[in-house]
Design an enzyme around this catalytic site. Structure first.
Site, PDB file in Angstrom:
ATOM      1  CB  THR A 104      -2.075   5.537   3.443  1.00 13.25           C
ATOM      2  OG1 THR A 104      -2.776   5.594   2.214  1.00 13.25           O
ATOM      3  CG2 THR A 104      -1.323   6.852   3.646  1.00 13.25           C
ATOM      4  CB  THR A 106      -4.948   5.416   6.348  1.00 17.94           C
ATOM      5  OG1 THR A 106      -5.612   4.888   7.503  1.00 17.94           O
ATOM      6  CG2 THR A 106      -3.528   5.769   6.735  1.00 17.94           C
ATOM      7  N   GLY A 107      -7.359   5.539   4.422  1.00 14.21           N
ATOM      8  CA  GLY A 107      -8.710   5.116   4.064  1.00 14.21           C
ATOM      9  C   GLY A 107      -9.193   5.827   2.811  1.00 14.21           C
ATOM     10  NE  ARG A 148      -7.774   8.055  -5.677  1.00 15.63           N
ATOM     11  CZ  ARG A 148      -7.320   7.798  -4.450  1.00 15.63           C
ATOM     12  NH1 ARG A 148      -6.045   7.567  -4.266  1.00 15.63           N
ATOM     13  NH2 ARG A 148      -8.140   7.753  -3.432  1.00 15.63           N
ATOM     14  CB  SER A 203      -0.920   0.008   1.221  1.00 13.45           C
ATOM     15  OG  SER A 203      -0.170   0.151   2.411  1.00 13.45           O
ATOM     16  CB  THR A 222      -0.463   6.412   0.063  1.00 10.30           C
ATOM     17  OG1 THR A 222      -1.314   5.295  -0.179  1.00 10.30           O
ATOM     18  CG2 THR A 222      -0.887   7.530  -0.865  1.00 10.30           C
TER      19      THR A 222
HETATM   20  N1  ASP Z   1      -6.045   7.566   1.605  1.00  8.20           N
HETATM   21  C1  ASP Z   1      -5.319   6.934   0.544  1.00  8.20           C
HETATM   22  C2  ASP Z   1      -5.819   7.419  -0.771  1.00  8.20           C
HETATM   23  O1  ASP Z   1      -6.985   7.728  -0.896  1.00  8.20           O
HETATM   24  C3  ASP Z   1      -5.418   5.460   0.538  1.00  8.20           C
HETATM   25  C4  ASP Z   1      -5.424   4.774   1.844  1.00  8.20           C
HETATM   26  O2  ASP Z   1      -5.157   5.336   2.875  1.00  8.20           O
HETATM   27  O3  ASP Z   1      -5.693   3.597   1.873  1.00  8.20           O
HETATM   28  O4  ASP Z   1      -5.057   7.419  -1.708  1.00  8.20           O
END
Ligand code: ASP
Length: 363
Positions: A211, A262-263, A239, A91, A229
């Protein structure tokens, strides 16, 4: 004549008034389910480093740098570099899952509390340590954010080798995804906000996030942070998520604290939660309360049917991590129960539970 007491009282009244305005402008989230208890603030002794759960080694490394007298920014970058270069963390950095075209595109940001500066890179290809490049953007340009080829050229100019970041393991996962493509991509057909079934799996918005965020307070009491990330797996090329956006995936105010996330980045990009969390801490929230507040904000703003479960709750997760100037730490997520984040201080490294709004998994 003004004395210290008057100033404190005035500041207190000002904060109180602001909180009153805030309460009337920002109602509590519409749906608050089985929320975890708010715990008393955790206050580790002396300097501290926190990170998302995949950063147990990162916070330990960050603390080593801090104990040797290093600046918090040196510390957090040294910490996340361990994860950026780890082929087994799919990730972040090297070994991260690629975009739709099989190319690893990285996002990262840094913020240095004492000088209030920030630097970031987005959609950066072929460079193993995007956090280091983000720092160079901060230190060696008059800009904050470089993207794509410009970011890569800038990294090369500063001696970073361009490498293939796609490991065999990540390539094989991507090939499997390609081979089973049906409605599992990020393109949407025309639809209205009420449309629930638009041929996109709910599973889809829970897909392959990951991330590392890491922030720390050093021996001088200064605060810095980093978020890095490979972003959403199989994303549309170009993106950019929340991680490299100052105020979304990372924010630091040296007088107040730091926050990171994160997320599902899209939800955070629409709510600028790292900035929100730091501002809530400025108004007196503990780190955990501020993180829960940001979760509620996302719940309240998630209005598209396709992003909700059948009870109107977000069908995805976002996690926040924060520390304040006093060294208190806390974190929260929309969906959880038993999930943790990493904390290191002079007494060692440990996992601390994240608070949550809803118990269980999203969707
Ligand atoms: N927040 C990160 C993103 O949208 C991805 C993640 O944290 O899993 O790229």
């Amino acid at each position: 004549m003004q004395n210290e007491h008057d100033t404190t009282r005035r500041d207190f009244l000002k904060r109180g008034a602001l909180a009153g305005v805030a309460a009337s402008l920002w109602p509590a989230a519409r749906v608050v389910g089985e929320r975890s208890p708010v715990r008393p603030s955790m206050r580790p002794a002396g300097p501290v480093a926190i990170s998302s759960r995949n950063g147990m080694r990162a916070v330990a490394r960050a603390m080593e740098v801090i104990q040797q007298g290093g600046d918090a920014l040196d510390a957090v970058i040294a910490g996340v570099n361990l994860v950026e270069e780890d082929p087994d963390d799919m990730s972040v950095g090297y070994g991260g899952l690629p975009n739709e075209d099989g190319v690893v595109q990285l996002d990262a940001s840094v913020m240095h509390g004492p000088t209030g500066r920030a630097g970031a890179v987005a959609a950066l290809e072929g460079i193993k340590y995007p956090s280091k490049v983000a720092r160079l953007v901060m230190e060696r340009t008059d800009h904050v954010l470089l993207v794509g080829k410009g970011a890569q050229d800038f990294a090369r100019m500063h001696g970073f080798p361009v490498e293939n970041l796609l490991t065999d393991r990540a390539r094989e996962v991507w090939v499997r995804w390609k081979e089973t493509l049906s409605n599992q991509d990020d393109y949407l057909p025309p639809h209205s906000p009420e449309d629930r079934d638009i041929g996109m799996y709910l599973e889809e918005i829970k897909r392959h996030w990951g991330t590392i965020h890491c922030s720390a307070i050093d021996l001088a009491g200064n605060i810095s942070g980093v978020t890095t990330t490979s972003g959403l797996a199989f994303k549309i090329p170009g993106r950019v998520g929340d991680s490299p956006i100052i105020g979304a995936g990372l924010y630091v105010d040296n007088e107040v604290g730091a926050a990171g996330s994160t997320g599902r980045g899209e939800a955070n990009l629409e709510n600028l939660c790292a900035f929100l969390i730091v501002e809530r801490m400025r108004m007196g929230d503990s780190p955990q309360q501020a993180c829960l507040y940001a979760c509620e904000r996302i719940v309240d703003h998630t209005r598209l049917a396709r992003l909700q479960d059948d009870q109107g709750r977000p069908a995805f997760n976002v996690k926040f991590y924060a520390l304040n100037k006093a060294g208190e730490v806390g974190g929260a997520e929309i969906w959880g129960g038993g999930n943790t984040f990493a904390v290191a201080d002079a007494n060692g490294t440990r996992e601390v539970e994240l608070a949550y709004l809803y118990r269980g998994e999203p969707g």
